[in-house]
Design an enzyme around this catalytic site. Structure first.
Site, mmCIF file in Angstrom:
data_model
loop_
_atom_site.group_PDB
_atom_site.id
_atom_site.type_symbol
_atom_site.label_atom_id
_atom_site.label_comp_id
_atom_site.label_asym_id
_atom_site.label_seq_id
_atom_site.Cartn_x
_atom_site.Cartn_y
_atom_site.Cartn_z
ATOM 1 C CB SER A 62 -8.513 -0.424 -4.197
ATOM 2 O OG SER A 62 -7.837 0.792 -4.040
ATOM 3 C CG ASP B 185 -2.342 -2.657 0.462
ATOM 4 O OD1 ASP B 185 -2.041 -1.551 -0.019
ATOM 5 O OD2 ASP B 185 -3.369 -3.291 0.145
ATOM 6 C CG HIS C 158 -3.534 -1.785 -3.165
ATOM 7 N ND1 HIS C 158 -4.289 -1.605 -2.029
ATOM 8 C CD2 HIS C 158 -4.250 -1.229 -4.183
ATOM 9 C CE1 HIS C 158 -5.395 -0.955 -2.333
ATOM 10 N NE2 HIS C 158 -5.408 -0.721 -3.637
#
Length: 382
Positions: A172, A325, A358
């Site tokens: 991320s 995601d 994610h």
């Protein structure tokens, strides 16, 4: 295109986290009950060391080192690997599952010298040479500073301690800072290869409704959260799926562990910077809003751009992204990949997991097989 309601929820979460940093006195919580080493690593039977490194701008960051697997096979030849967490998390992100399913432990058991970074503002990294976290000036930073100061300090410290170039794994926000640094041709002299999970470079693929939320994210935060949670089809008890996507393969125990350690605090300026990316669809330094103020900081009226096409074509990169995601959006990742279209073919590995969202990349029960095994194979090549 990302769900605008998920964007709203993330807006509220970021706002509350930033507000906690700037408006209240920070108190210790159970996140660091004896420190990450004692609470999350040594309890699993691994040796662990707590380290500190000071950045060029005075922030004192915590690093954890897992020097060997459970077999205790310490050798001088071990290759170091640095793991950098994502937004609102800390190094615990890599330790939430059982050892055979958590990347940090897997790497240690596979013979790597594992280093876990913690961004400024997280509980392990709230020191400073002259400022207190209760001082507003302490929080005057965005991910620009994570790129310019935190990441280089961690890279250099690990290199100094081990005498070797290192592999890097980011998740991320930990991918955004690395990509930004690489685009400026920084850190490359200390890098063997980089694995980027849920890579974030662009954040432009959301609806106008989501952009409007980003524009006003600091206003009426609690009212915003209350409003969202009363909307049909929104279950705020399932906050993780609503904000990050419908993760396929998380266990209830790992989710429980996650919420014991998150959200970590970030700065309001960092949140603003991310929402500037949402509004503009660009990757550039923090925009101070007025040309004259930008001139004072950058000697130009607009913020400098991080050009992803400037990443040297021979940097070994492993990118893994998911079809579900909501933060590392497929369209945004494809824009990044378009910037990398001239990358050396033998230096770029791209993996797409249709069923992953994610958090699956750091918490999924099958990530050890479908993501980490290919990642380890990539590391062995470099």
């Amino acid at each position: 295109m990302a769900n605008p309601l998920s964007t709203l929820l993330l807006v509220a979460l970021l706002s509350l986290s930033a507000a906690a940093a700037t408006r209240t006195k920070l108190q210790p919580t159970n996140n660091v009950d004896g420190g990450i080493c004692k609470s999350l690593v040594e309890t699993q039977g691994y040796a662990c060391e707590e380290h500190k490194v000071t950045t060029a701008d005075g922030y004192v960051l915590g690093l954890q080192r897992i020097p060997a697997g459970r077999s205790g096979n310490k050798t001088a030849a071990k290759l170091p690997v640095l793991l950098q967490h994502g937004l609102l998390m800390d190094a615990s992100a890599w330790l939430l599952n059982e050892p055979d399913k958590a990347l940090a432990f897997i790497l240690a058991d596979k013979g790597f010298d594992v280093w876990l970074a913690n961004a400024r503002g997280t509980e392990s990294s709230r020191g400073h040479t002259s400022l207190s976290p209760n001082d507003p000036a302490y929080w005057d930073w965005s991910w620009d500073e994570l790129t310019a100061y935190d990441l280089p300090a961690a890279f250099q410290y690990v290199n100094n301690q081990t005498g070797q170039k290192l592999h890097y794994v980011g998740h991320s926000l930990g991918t955004l800072t690395a990509l930004a640094a690489f685009s400026q041709e920084k850190l490359l002299n200390l890098l063997r290869s980089a694995a980027l999970l849920s890579p974030i470079a662009y954040l432009g693929q959301i609806s106008p409704f989501g952009r409007t939320a980003a524009d006003i994210f600091l206003a009426q935060v609690n009212r915003l959260l209350d409003f969202i949670c009363t909307r049909p089809g929104i279950d705020c008890s399932n906050f993780l799926s609503v904000t990050t996507g419908p993760n396929c393969c998380l266990s209830s125990s790992s989710i429980d562990a996650l919420f014991k350690h998150t959200p970590q605090t970030t700065s309001t300026k960092n949140a603003l910077h991310l929402f500037q990316m949402v509004r503009k669809g660009t990757i550039e330094m923090y925009d101070y809003g007025l040309p004259i103020t930008n001139m004072q900081h950058y000697r130009q009226p607009t913020p400098p751009v991080y050009n992803m096409a400037n990443i040297p074509k021979d940097v070994p990169l492993f990118l893994s992204y998911g079809g579900r995601d909501l933060l590392s959006n497929v369209f945004d990742v494809n824009l990044l990949l378009d910037n990398l279209k001239d990358h050396d073919k033998d230096k770029l590995v791209v993996q797409f997991r249709e069923d992953y969202a994610h958090m699956d990349f750091i918490m999924a029960m099958n990530a050890n097989q479908v993501v980490y095994d290919p990642l380890l194979s990539f590391f062995r090549l470099h």
